[in-house]
Design a protein around this motif. Sequence first.
Motif, mmCIF file in Angstrom:
data_model
loop_
_atom_site.group_PDB
_atom_site.id
_atom_site.type_symbol
_atom_site.label_atom_id
_atom_site.label_comp_id
_atom_site.label_asym_id
_atom_site.label_seq_id
_atom_site.Cartn_x
_atom_site.Cartn_y
_atom_site.Cartn_z
ATOM 1 N N PRO A 1 0.820 -1.227 0.000
ATOM 2 C CA PRO A 1 0.000 0.000 0.000
ATOM 3 C C PRO A 1 0.846 1.266 0.000
ATOM 4 O O PRO A 1 0.463 2.266 -0.603
ATOM 5 C CB PRO A 1 -0.824 -0.130 1.288
ATOM 6 N N VAL A 2 1.994 1.232 0.693
ATOM 7 C CA VAL A 2 2.864 2.406 0.711
ATOM 8 C C VAL A 2 3.386 2.700 -0.687
ATOM 9 O O VAL A 2 3.393 3.856 -1.139
ATOM 10 C CB VAL A 2 4.032 2.202 1.697
ATOM 11 N N MET A 3 3.820 1.677 -1.402
ATOM 12 C CA MET A 3 4.333 1.882 -2.753
ATOM 13 C C MET A 3 3.223 2.316 -3.707
ATOM 14 O O MET A 3 3.463 3.119 -4.627
ATOM 15 C CB MET A 3 5.000 0.603 -3.255
ATOM 16 N N GLN A 4 2.023 1.819 -3.503
ATOM 17 C CA GLN A 4 0.905 2.241 -4.340
ATOM 18 C C GLN A 4 0.592 3.720 -4.131
ATOM 19 O O GLN A 4 0.314 4.455 -5.076
ATOM 20 C CB GLN A 4 -0.319 1.373 -4.037
ATOM 21 N N MET A 5 0.655 4.164 -2.853
ATOM 22 C CA MET A 5 0.458 5.592 -2.589
ATOM 23 C C MET A 5 1.606 6.402 -3.176
ATOM 24 O O MET A 5 1.382 7.483 -3.738
ATOM 25 C CB MET A 5 0.330 5.868 -1.089
ATOM 26 N N ALA A 6 2.828 5.888 -3.052
ATOM 27 C CA ALA A 6 3.978 6.589 -3.616
ATOM 28 C C ALA A 6 3.822 6.767 -5.122
ATOM 29 O O ALA A 6 4.180 7.816 -5.679
ATOM 30 C CB ALA A 6 5.259 5.824 -3.293
ATOM 31 N N GLU A 7 3.292 5.759 -5.791
ATOM 32 C CA GLU A 7 3.045 5.852 -7.238
ATOM 33 C C GLU A 7 2.067 6.988 -7.541
ATOM 34 O O GLU A 7 2.288 7.799 -8.454
ATOM 35 C CB GLU A 7 2.487 4.534 -7.761
ATOM 36 N N ARG A 8 0.971 7.051 -6.752
ATOM 37 C CA ARG A 8 -0.028 8.104 -6.984
ATOM 38 C C ARG A 8 0.562 9.494 -6.722
ATOM 39 O O ARG A 8 0.270 10.448 -7.459
ATOM 40 C CB ARG A 8 -1.259 7.863 -6.110
ATOM 41 N N ILE A 9 1.370 9.605 -5.685
ATOM 42 C CA ILE A 9 1.984 10.895 -5.370
ATOM 43 C C ILE A 9 2.935 11.313 -6.485
ATOM 44 O O ILE A 9 2.923 12.466 -6.941
ATOM 45 C CB ILE A 9 2.719 10.822 -4.024
ATOM 46 N N ALA A 10 3.801 10.393 -6.932
ATOM 47 C CA ALA A 10 4.753 10.714 -8.001
ATOM 48 C C ALA A 10 4.029 11.218 -9.247
ATOM 49 O O ALA A 10 4.491 12.149 -9.926
ATOM 50 C CB ALA A 10 5.598 9.492 -8.325
ATOM 51 N N LYS A 11 2.892 10.631 -9.516
ATOM 52 C CA LYS A 11 2.160 10.947 -10.752
ATOM 53 C C LYS A 11 1.357 12.232 -10.649
ATOM 54 O O LYS A 11 1.140 12.914 -11.664
ATOM 55 C CB LYS A 11 1.235 9.779 -11.107
ATOM 56 N N THR A 12 0.924 12.605 -9.438
ATOM 57 C CA THR A 12 -0.071 13.688 -9.344
ATOM 58 C C THR A 12 0.362 14.898 -8.530
ATOM 59 O O THR A 12 -0.411 15.852 -8.421
ATOM 60 C CB THR A 12 -1.385 13.149 -8.740
ATOM 61 N N HIS A 13 1.577 14.926 -7.988
ATOM 62 C CA HIS A 13 1.921 16.058 -7.114
ATOM 63 C C HIS A 13 2.181 17.348 -7.886
ATOM 64 O O HIS A 13 2.313 18.403 -7.269
ATOM 65 C CB HIS A 13 3.110 15.715 -6.208
ATOM 66 N N HIS A 14 2.224 17.273 -9.225
ATOM 67 C CA HIS A 14 2.310 18.494 -10.029
ATOM 68 C C HIS A 14 0.992 18.810 -10.737
ATOM 69 O O HIS A 14 0.948 19.747 -11.558
ATOM 70 C CB HIS A 14 3.440 18.377 -11.068
ATOM 71 N N GLU A 15 -0.050 18.051 -10.445
ATOM 72 C CA GLU A 15 -1.371 18.436 -10.940
ATOM 73 C C GLU A 15 -1.866 19.650 -10.142
ATOM 74 O O GLU A 15 -1.429 19.880 -9.000
ATOM 75 C CB GLU A 15 -2.365 17.278 -10.786
ATOM 76 N N ARG A 16 -2.764 20.410 -10.747
ATOM 77 C CA ARG A 16 -3.283 21.623 -10.096
ATOM 78 C C ARG A 16 -4.786 21.514 -9.915
ATOM 79 O O ARG A 16 -5.483 20.875 -10.696
ATOM 80 C CB ARG A 16 -2.943 22.857 -10.933
ATOM 81 N N TRP A 17 -5.267 22.177 -8.902
ATOM 82 C CA TRP A 17 -6.709 22.167 -8.605
ATOM 83 C C TRP A 17 -7.519 22.693 -9.788
ATOM 84 O O TRP A 17 -8.630 22.231 -10.051
ATOM 85 C CB TRP A 17 -6.964 23.020 -7.359
ATOM 86 N N ASP A 18 -6.954 23.664 -10.543
ATOM 87 C CA ASP A 18 -7.678 24.258 -11.668
ATOM 88 C C ASP A 18 -7.488 23.494 -12.978
ATOM 89 O O ASP A 18 -7.954 23.927 -14.030
ATOM 90 C CB ASP A 18 -7.282 25.729 -11.854
ATOM 91 N N GLY A 19 -6.771 22.367 -12.941
ATOM 92 C CA GLY A 19 -6.617 21.546 -14.136
ATOM 93 C C GLY A 19 -5.481 21.960 -15.043
ATOM 94 O O GLY A 19 -5.354 21.429 -16.159
#
Length: 373
Positions: A256-274
């Motif tokens: 589960p930790v690695m799965q969360m790490a994958e999501r963070i790596a992929k989305t931490h530069h996404e923005r609330w406004d798209g």
Amino acid sequence: MISDSVITQSRILIIDDMPVNVMVLEATLRRDGFTNITTVTDPRMVENEVSSSEFDLIFLDIRMPHINGFELCERLASNVADDDYLPVIVVTAQTDKQTRHRSLQLGAKDFITKPFDNQEILSRTRNSLEIRALYKERRNHAITLERKVAERTRELEDAQLEIVRRLGIASSFRDNETGAHVQRMSEGCRLIALEAGLGETFAQMILRASPMHDVGKIGIPDGVLLKPGPLDPDEWATMQTHAQIGADMLANHPSPVMQMAERIAKTHHERWDGKGYPNRLSGMEIPVEGRICAVSDVFDALTSRRPYKEPWPVEKAISFIEEGAGSQFDPEIVKCFLRVAPQIAKLRLSTPDEEPELPDDRGAAERKSADAA
């Protein structure tokens, strides 16, 4: 083989409303070396005795006032764990099958008939206590094995997490950042998650997963990542691929930790406004861990000294995060950040940056500013 000392030191409880029967039974046992014997002549006191002490064998009379032996036998059996064995020997003058059958159904393990036969008492006592000792030995062995398995599991998890942490630090070094940044950023994520009411389990997981947020930079060519100067459009597009590269590096792991790490790596530069990258997700499409990491990462980057910039004052960085609520950042996460910002700001005291001796990198400065803007 169970030793004689283990048998004779076992805790024995005798329950009989007739004092003479208690005296005879106790004397027989003591003559054979048993020393740890408790007697009760009022059945109403039995449950108090049993709750305060762990007995290895119980002698139980059937015909007693207030609470008969059948009822006591049922109560005693209900308190025995599934992996335990508490021998109850029914002591009775009744020899009919109905009494025996009912006693067995209620949890009794053996019978002794009155008047007592001393040799029978001693034989049945030792047999019952030996079985009890074997059960305890097996239970203790199982507990020991479970403890060892838990210890080995923790050691394995700790080793995995240390690898994750070190890989996260390694990726930060490639971008002229510091290991201290990774530690502060991940601790900031934990504090924000707790303030958001996501619970201790989630908070600990994001603490462990968030150091991997920029691991994809390992896959960016040095000519782009370390370019001393502005990136052209093609180079900037290459730079942005680090989010997907990181996700791909961490993908398909059962942890589960690695799965969360994958999501963070992929989305931490996404923005609330798209308007972020790599997939232009917006609002609640962005996993909450990605939204939390975006705030914590930018705040620590802004307040950190780098070879290409001086640190922003904490108040200025907080204002930047607050102004970005609803555009760059999740407004609810920003509210949580603002409530714990004093704690996050203090992390610099416990985890200060080392002063790096690195060449001036104007290109890295530009890229960090673009991510934060």
